[in-house]
Scaffold this active site. Structure first.
Site, PDB file in Angstrom:
ATOM      1  N   ASP A  91      -0.402  -0.479   2.296  1.00 62.21           N
ATOM      2  CA  ASP A  91       0.602   0.128   3.173  1.00 62.21           C
ATOM      3  C   ASP A  91       0.283   1.591   3.442  1.00 62.21           C
ATOM      4  O   ASP A  91       0.620   2.121   4.498  1.00 62.21           O
ATOM      5  CB  ASP A  91       1.991  -0.020   2.544  1.00 62.21           C
ATOM      6  N   GLY A 122      -5.259  -5.584   1.550  1.00 60.63           N
ATOM      7  CA  GLY A 122      -4.765  -4.539   2.446  1.00 60.63           C
ATOM      8  C   GLY A 122      -3.972  -3.496   1.679  1.00 60.63           C
ATOM      9  O   GLY A 122      -3.945  -3.492   0.443  1.00 60.63           O
ATOM     10  N   GLU A 166      -1.089  -8.870  -7.038  1.00 61.62           N
ATOM     11  CA  GLU A 166      -2.171  -8.064  -6.436  1.00 61.62           C
ATOM     12  C   GLU A 166      -2.750  -7.110  -7.477  1.00 61.62           C
ATOM     13  O   GLU A 166      -3.968  -6.937  -7.578  1.00 61.62           O
ATOM     14  CB  GLU A 166      -1.637  -7.276  -5.238  1.00 61.62           C
ATOM     15  N   LYS A 211      -2.662   3.451   8.361  1.00 63.08           N
ATOM     16  CA  LYS A 211      -2.362   3.434   6.919  1.00 63.08           C
ATOM     17  C   LYS A 211      -2.913   4.667   6.188  1.00 63.08           C
ATOM     18  O   LYS A 211      -2.591   4.891   5.026  1.00 63.08           O
ATOM     19  CB  LYS A 211      -2.947   2.169   6.273  1.00 63.08           C
ATOM     20  N   THR A 236      -2.944 -10.051   0.033  1.00 61.34           N
ATOM     21  CA  THR A 236      -1.830 -10.612   0.807  1.00 61.34           C
ATOM     22  C   THR A 236      -1.540  -9.731   2.014  1.00 61.34           C
ATOM     23  O   THR A 236      -1.679  -8.505   1.927  1.00 61.34           O
ATOM     24  CB  THR A 236      -0.569 -10.677  -0.080  1.00 61.34           C
ATOM     25  N   GLY A 237      -1.125 -10.357   3.119  1.00 70.00           N
ATOM     26  CA  GLY A 237      -0.683  -9.583   4.277  1.00 70.00           C
ATOM     27  C   GLY A 237      -1.399  -9.990   5.551  1.00 70.00           C
ATOM     28  O   GLY A 237      -2.251 -10.887   5.552  1.00 70.00           O
ATOM     29  N   SER A 238      -1.048  -9.292   6.634  1.00 70.22           N
ATOM     30  CA  SER A 238      -1.592  -9.681   7.940  1.00 70.22           C
ATOM     31  C   SER A 238      -3.064  -9.294   8.082  1.00 70.22           C
ATOM     32  O   SER A 238      -3.822  -9.983   8.780  1.00 70.22           O
ATOM     33  CB  SER A 238      -0.758  -9.047   9.056  1.00 70.22           C
ATOM     34  N   GLY A 245       4.617  -6.391   1.241  1.00 71.31           N
ATOM     35  CA  GLY A 245       4.810  -7.847   1.333  1.00 71.31           C
ATOM     36  C   GLY A 245       5.342  -8.444   0.046  1.00 71.31           C
ATOM     37  O   GLY A 245       5.353  -9.672  -0.109  1.00 71.31           O
ATOM     38  N   LYS A 297       1.086  -0.164  -2.229  1.00 72.01           N
ATOM     39  CA  LYS A 297       1.071  -1.568  -1.861  1.00 72.01           C
ATOM     40  C   LYS A 297       2.416  -2.210  -2.234  1.00 72.01           C
ATOM     41  O   LYS A 297       3.178  -1.651  -2.987  1.00 72.01           O
ATOM     42  CB  LYS A 297      -0.062  -2.303  -2.586  1.00 72.01           C
TER      43      LYS A 297
HETATM   44  C1  5RP Z   1       1.519  -6.964   0.248  1.00 70.49           C
HETATM   45  C2  5RP Z   1       0.697  -5.765   0.476  1.00 70.49           C
HETATM   46  C3  5RP Z   1      -0.078  -5.685   1.756  1.00 70.49           C
HETATM   47  O1  5RP Z   1      -1.424  -5.499   1.448  1.00 70.49           O
HETATM   48  C4  5RP Z   1       0.423  -4.536   2.574  1.00 70.49           C
HETATM   49  O2  5RP Z   1       1.806  -4.697   2.799  1.00 70.49           O
HETATM   50  C5  5RP Z   1      -0.320  -4.419   3.920  1.00 70.49           C
HETATM   51  O3  5RP Z   1       0.040  -5.472   4.744  1.00 70.49           O
HETATM   52  P1  5RP Z   1      -0.534  -5.664   6.195  1.00 70.49           P
HETATM   53  O4  5RP Z   1      -1.998  -5.961   6.062  1.00 70.49           O
HETATM   54  O5  5RP Z   1       0.257  -6.818   6.752  1.00 70.49           O
HETATM   55  O6  5RP Z   1      -0.295  -4.387   6.978  1.00 70.49           O
HETATM   56  O7  5RP Z   1       0.612  -4.857  -0.311  1.00 70.49           O
HETATM   57  O8  5RP Z   1       2.274  -6.852  -0.920  1.00 70.49           O
END
Ligand code: 5RP
Length: 214
Positions: free
Chosen positions: A84, A82, A103, A121, A28-30, A97, A94
């Protein structure tokens, strides 16, 4: 190069782990959104995807990628997600999001976990990014008090309800030098659903989006 370009490069680089006929676990995430875009170009070659969130399920459906249920899929060969924060041992924070529980389940069920990140990151020690902890709503105050005893400063992510109907505490002020032990300890607090530390099951591969990947 923008951070989003770096995320796109990391997302696209993960495609080298996708093989024909595979079931692919999708985080999940961008950054993952870029991976989903790349995966859509090969949707006819794969069996389908197991999703880690409602948000990713929506994206996968919009792009015509078949969604599979984890119970039917069993062990999956590949999970792409992805993070954080990521340390030198591929341990992760993580849950930025709020999708950490599903996850962690899909990561646990995967043979290979490929983590896709932009360079911001990467850290030497985890904890600058507040550690997300998903809690059963009635346990929020109790869990917060237990976390304070352990030196953290929990902040309720007010207004956020997870896909599982739970709440998130973001724990500030931690310098996580022993992530496996902290994950195990926090997991034992009654009312904790999931700790956003992925250290007992870290990533297997980390792809950092950078200019030289172009
Ligand atoms: C969601 C997550 C995402 O993988 C994490 O927040 C990274 O997000 P992004 O790719 O938008 O930077 O753990 O729960």
């Amino acid at each position: 190069m923008s951070q989003d370009d770096q995320k796109r490069l990391a997302g696209r680089a993960a495609m080298r782990y996708v093989e024909d006929g595979m079931i692919v676990g999708v985080g999940t995430g961008s950054t993952v959104a870029h991976f989903i875009d790349a995966l859509a170009e090969r949707r006819a070659d794969i069996e389908g995807a197991v999703s880690s969130s409602e948000q990713s399920s929506r994206l996968l459906k919009e792009r015509g990628i078949p969604l599979l249920d984890l119970n039917a899929a069993g062990e999956i060969p590949l999970y792409v997600d992805g993070a954080d924060e990521c340390d030198g041992h591929k341990c992760l924070i993580k849950g930025g999001g709020a999708a950490l529980t599903r996850e962690k389940i899909v990561a646990a069920a995967a043979r290979k976990f490929v983590c896709i990140i932009d360079p911001a990151k990467r850290v030497d020690v985890l904890g600058r990014f507040p550690l997300p902890v998903e809690v059963i709503p009635m346990a929020r105050s109790y869990v917060a008090r237990e976390i304070v005893k352990r030196g953290g400063q929990p902040v309720w992510r007010d207004g956020v309800v997870t896909d599982n109907g739970n709440w998130i505490l973001d724990v500030h002020g931690l310098r996580i030098t022993a992530p496996i032990e902290l994950e195990r300890d926090l997991n034992q607090i009654a009312g904790v659903v999931t700790v956003g530390l992925f250290a007992q099951r870290p990533a297997d591969v980390v792809l950092v989006g950078a200019e030289e990947m172009r």
